[in-house]
Write a protein that holds these residues in place. Structure first.
Motif, PDB file in Angstrom:
ATOM      1  N   ASP A   9     -21.904 -15.844 -37.062  1.00 25.35           N
ATOM      2  CA  ASP A   9     -21.853 -14.489 -37.629  1.00 25.35           C
ATOM      3  C   ASP A   9     -23.239 -13.899 -37.842  1.00 25.35           C
ATOM      4  OD1 ASP A   9     -19.097 -14.474 -37.661  1.00 25.35           O
ATOM      5  OD2 ASP A   9     -18.942 -15.059 -39.776  1.00 25.35           O
ATOM      6  N   PRO A  32     -26.683 -12.525 -37.053  1.00 22.29           N
ATOM      7  CA  PRO A  32     -27.248 -12.021 -35.789  1.00 22.29           C
ATOM      8  C   PRO A  32     -28.387 -12.903 -35.289  1.00 22.29           C
ATOM      9  CG  PRO A  32     -27.098 -10.266 -37.437  1.00 22.29           C
ATOM     10  CD  PRO A  32     -26.799 -11.557 -38.140  1.00 22.29           C
ATOM     11  N   HIS A  72     -30.982  -8.648 -28.749  1.00 22.10           N
ATOM     12  CA  HIS A  72     -29.877  -9.180 -29.540  1.00 22.10           C
ATOM     13  C   HIS A  72     -29.060 -10.132 -28.670  1.00 22.10           C
ATOM     14  CE1 HIS A  72     -26.157  -8.124 -32.237  1.00 22.10           C
ATOM     15  NE2 HIS A  72     -26.557  -9.366 -32.375  1.00 22.10           N
ATOM     16  N   LEU A 123     -28.769  -2.275 -34.962  1.00 22.91           N
ATOM     17  CA  LEU A 123     -29.201  -3.639 -35.260  1.00 22.91           C
ATOM     18  C   LEU A 123     -29.913  -3.692 -36.602  1.00 22.91           C
ATOM     19  CD1 LEU A 123     -29.368  -6.589 -34.480  1.00 22.91           C
ATOM     20  CD2 LEU A 123     -31.424  -6.048 -33.135  1.00 22.91           C
ATOM     21  N   GLU A 132     -29.453  -1.776 -39.202  1.00 26.73           N
ATOM     22  CA  GLU A 132     -28.453  -1.665 -40.265  1.00 26.73           C
ATOM     23  C   GLU A 132     -27.745  -2.996 -40.497  1.00 26.73           C
ATOM     24  OE1 GLU A 132     -26.013   1.620 -39.011  1.00 26.73           O
ATOM     25  OE2 GLU A 132     -27.437   3.103 -39.818  1.00 26.73           O
ATOM     26  N   SER A 133     -27.398  -3.679 -39.428  1.00 30.89           N
ATOM     27  CA  SER A 133     -26.761  -4.992 -39.561  1.00 30.89           C
ATOM     28  C   SER A 133     -27.696  -5.991 -40.242  1.00 30.89           C
ATOM     29  CB  SER A 133     -26.357  -5.510 -38.181  1.00 30.89           C
ATOM     30  OG  SER A 133     -25.864  -6.823 -38.264  1.00 30.89           O
ATOM     31  N   GLU A 141     -28.120  -5.311 -43.996  1.00 28.99           N
ATOM     32  CA  GLU A 141     -26.982  -5.787 -44.788  1.00 28.99           C
ATOM     33  C   GLU A 141     -27.125  -7.278 -45.099  1.00 28.99           C
ATOM     34  OE1 GLU A 141     -23.466  -5.860 -46.914  1.00 28.99           O
ATOM     35  OE2 GLU A 141     -24.617  -4.127 -46.232  1.00 28.99           O
ATOM     36  N   TRP A 142     -27.499  -8.048 -44.094  1.00 28.64           N
ATOM     37  CA  TRP A 142     -27.719  -9.478 -44.310  1.00 28.64           C
ATOM     38  C   TRP A 142     -28.880  -9.717 -45.276  1.00 28.64           C
ATOM     39  CZ3 TRP A 142     -24.875 -13.632 -43.123  1.00 28.64           C
ATOM     40  CH2 TRP A 142     -23.854 -13.474 -42.180  1.00 28.64           C
TER      41      TRP A 142
END
Length: 172
Positions: A115, A117, A128, A149, A151-152, A155-156
């Protein structure tokens, strides 16, 4: 007599599009870091479950990072665990200790490794790995690809990770 023309800065020599295979992936990491050093990118984020197959310990990679590292730059790492980095990439671990003031390391030990990235993000170019097991992914300069990417990764970094991989360990 003609006026001298200053050539426009060249775009980074980085590919855009799909890639496949471990060697292609590793070369993208090398080329991304060399371009970051050459072009002075202000920020780099790298993310992977454990950085097992990243070429972080190679001399050429460390030289690129050394050339890139300056005050005001930011290097962020995100992983489930940094055990493989410590075990497999001692040159990188030494470099990390020297440049601790520009490096932020975050870990997410409870995350599913598939999960998290597997990615290289910069303000100019991203890579990616969509399938880390087979080393298949995409790279490019497109603003929408970079924004999604980022934004992802944000979040992490904000809500799914905590500080990890200290530059030094203090013993008693």
């Amino acid at each position: 007599m003609t006026d001298a023309v200053t050539p426009a800065p060249s775009l980074p020599d980085l590919p855009s599009g799909r890639f496949s295979g471990r060697e292609a992936f590793m070369q993208l990491v090398r080329d991304g870091l060399a371009t970051a050093a050459r072009d002075g990118w202000s920020e780099i984020i790298v993310s992977d479950s454990n950085f097992h197959d990243w070429p972080l310990g190679e001399l050429a990679v460390i030289e690129s990072l050394q050339q890139w590292a300056h005050s005001g730059r930011r290097f962020t790492m995100l992983a489930c665990t940094f055990d493989e980095v410590i075990r497999r990439h001692p040159r990188f671990v030494r470099w990390r200790g020297t440049w601790d003031h520009i490096i932020s390391c975050r870990r997410s030990p409870s995350a599913d490794p598939l999960d998290l990235p597997s990615a290289f993000w910069s303000p100019a170019w991203v890579m990616h790995r969509l399938d880390p097991v087979r080393c298949v992914g995409v790279a490019g300069f497109e603003p929408e690809r970079r924004v999604l990417l980022r934004e992802s990764l944000n979040e992490w970094l904000r809500s799914k990770s905590s500080p990890g991989f200290p530059s030094t360990t203090l013993g008693l």
